[in-house]
Design an enzyme around this catalytic site. Structure first.
Site: not given
Ligand SMILES: *[C@@H]1O[C@H](CO)[C@@H](O)[C@H](O)[C@H]1NC(C)=O
Ligand SMILES: *[C@@H]1O[C@H](CO)[C@@H](O)[C@H](O)[C@H]1NC(C)=O
Length: 408
Positions: A77, A283
């Site tokens: 992430d 992201d």
């Protein structure tokens, strides 16, 4: 001069001799990224049950923690900076189903207690626990960091908790998160409760385990690749465009504007320029692209040629499937970090439309009021470079499996 010359020769002789030893410069680490289908998708701000049965996935990487190693599958992430795994104390009622791997700190001889609370919020998803230090390694244990700060979680809410075990023996379970964000974005620092610390990829560079302060992410249909310490140049078809980070808290860049590019009629192309700074998070842990509401609406209109589209109960646009064969494209404009010129990446409209099992088609961008994100559904068309060197920046180049890119 003469003395200097002799010294040079001496040095040369010495260094020739030394070069017989293994090279000291570390090699980049190439790791597979696993596509793990997510049963729910998380919008930063709300978790939406996945009535949309489209193929959303998270990118995950295998990591080992402790001594001897305990193995975990972690979401890779770039939207957060803390790495966490479930503690043995985290029960199913606390959001840790039994089929998750749990970290038993008593079984690790290198475990160091930190006595500092860890709290992170991902929209309504969250995790709570305690920070600790221990060894973490990837790629079969050869690349490791001793004393990496991580968190052991005793309470979790969100997609990891909401997984369901299936009878599929190949099912990959996501145990936790590998936060690949920046030091200034670590939770305890952001919350004013402690000093910043280096997330794992940055620790690797500082410890001399990887050659360059970068990592790159590329995706393919059956998975993807993470290169720690270098750029995955084998996977690209054109040059990179680079744009600077907005701040040091997270991987985010200013987008200058969007263009809907009509392939038949240049005049019908439409530009959407932002008049104020509009940062977008880059992201890998989010699926969709989140766009300012007015822009999302205008793009939906352009794509459907002023035709009909509806915003369904999940906040996702439903459109006619005929537009899947559209030859139009969307350009996203950035300021180049090299010469400040406008550069863009290009996304074919056809890649932004996906079909559900009921023959309805959805747009892969979602209107949002505050947070704007370029998620992994867009990133899958590019090799994305996250550069944490002296001038932190993000680079995009079209991936071999996809698309084109142009600089202007
Ligand atoms: C953790 O490890 C210790 C030491 O091996 C063991 O006694 C304990 O039962 C383990 N805890 C769990 C929950 O497995
Ligand atoms: C859509 O509507 C706008 C505004 O009414 C108009 O300028 C544009 O030409 C229309 N586009 C198409 C493809 O019909």
């Amino acid at each position: 001069m003469r003395i200097h010359f002799e010294k040079t020769i001496l040095f040369f002789l010495l260094s020739t001799h030394v070069s017989a030893l293994p090279a000291l410069r570390p090699k980049a680490i190439h790791l597979p990224l696993h596509h793990v289908k997510s049963s729910k998708f998380t919008k930063r701000g709300t978790t939406i049950p996945l009535i949309e049965d489209i193929d959303l996935s998270e990118l995950a990487v295998k990591a080992s923690i402790g001594t001897p190693a305990q193995e975990f599958m972690l979401i890779f992430d770039t939207g957060s900076a803390d790495t966490w795994i479930p503690s043995t104390e985290c029960l199913p009622v606390d959001g840790c189903p039994t089929f998750l791997k749990h970290f038993n700190q008593s079984e690790s001889s290198t475990y160091q207690e930190l006595q500092q609370d860890f709290i992170i919020t991902y929209g309504i998803g969250s995790a709570k626990g305690t920070y600790f230090k221990d060894t973490i390694s990837v790629g079969g244990g050869e690349t490791k960091i001793e004393g990496q700060i991580m968190a052991s979680v005793t309470n979790a809410v969100g997609p990891i908790s909401e997984q369901e075990a299936s009878s599929d023996v190949d099912q990959i379970i996501l145990d936790g998160i590998l936060g690949a964000g920046l030091s200034d974005g670590t939770s305890r620092f952001l919350q004013g409760k402690g000093e910043k610390y280096d997330p794992f990829p940055i620790s690797l560079y500082k410890a001399g385990q990887i050659p360059n302060p970068v990592f790159s992410v590329s995706m393919t249909n059956d998975g993807g690749k993470l290169v720690l310490g270098d750029i995955d140049t084998e996977a690209i078809t054109d040059k990179f465009v680079y744009t600077s980070l907005v701040d040091m808290n997270r991987w985010s860049v200013n987008v200058q504007g969007f263009q809907f590019h009509d392939h038949q009629n240049e005049e019908a192309s439409r530009n959407f320029k932002f008049n104020i700074e509009t940062p977008f998070g880059v992201d890998t842990g989010s699926n969709f692209m989140y766009l300012p509401r007015a822009l999302a609406n205008d793009l939906a209109l352009s794509i459907t040629m002023n035709g009909t589209f509806t915003l369904n109960e999940n906040g996702v646009y439903t459109i006619d499937c005929q537009f899947q064969s559209s030859l139009d494209s969307i350009n996203i404009y950035f300021k180049s970090s090299i010469d400040q010129s406008l550069v863009n990446i290009n996304l074919p409209v056809s890649q932004l439309i996906t079909k559900k099992s009921d023959d309805q088609c959805l747009l892969l961008f979602i209107p949002s009021d505050d947070k704007f994100i370029i998620g992994n559904m867009v990133l899958r068309d590019f090799v994305t470079v996250f550069d944490f060197g002296d001038i932190p920046r993000i680079g995009f180049a079209p991936s071999k499996t996809s698309l084109s890119i142009t600089g202007e």
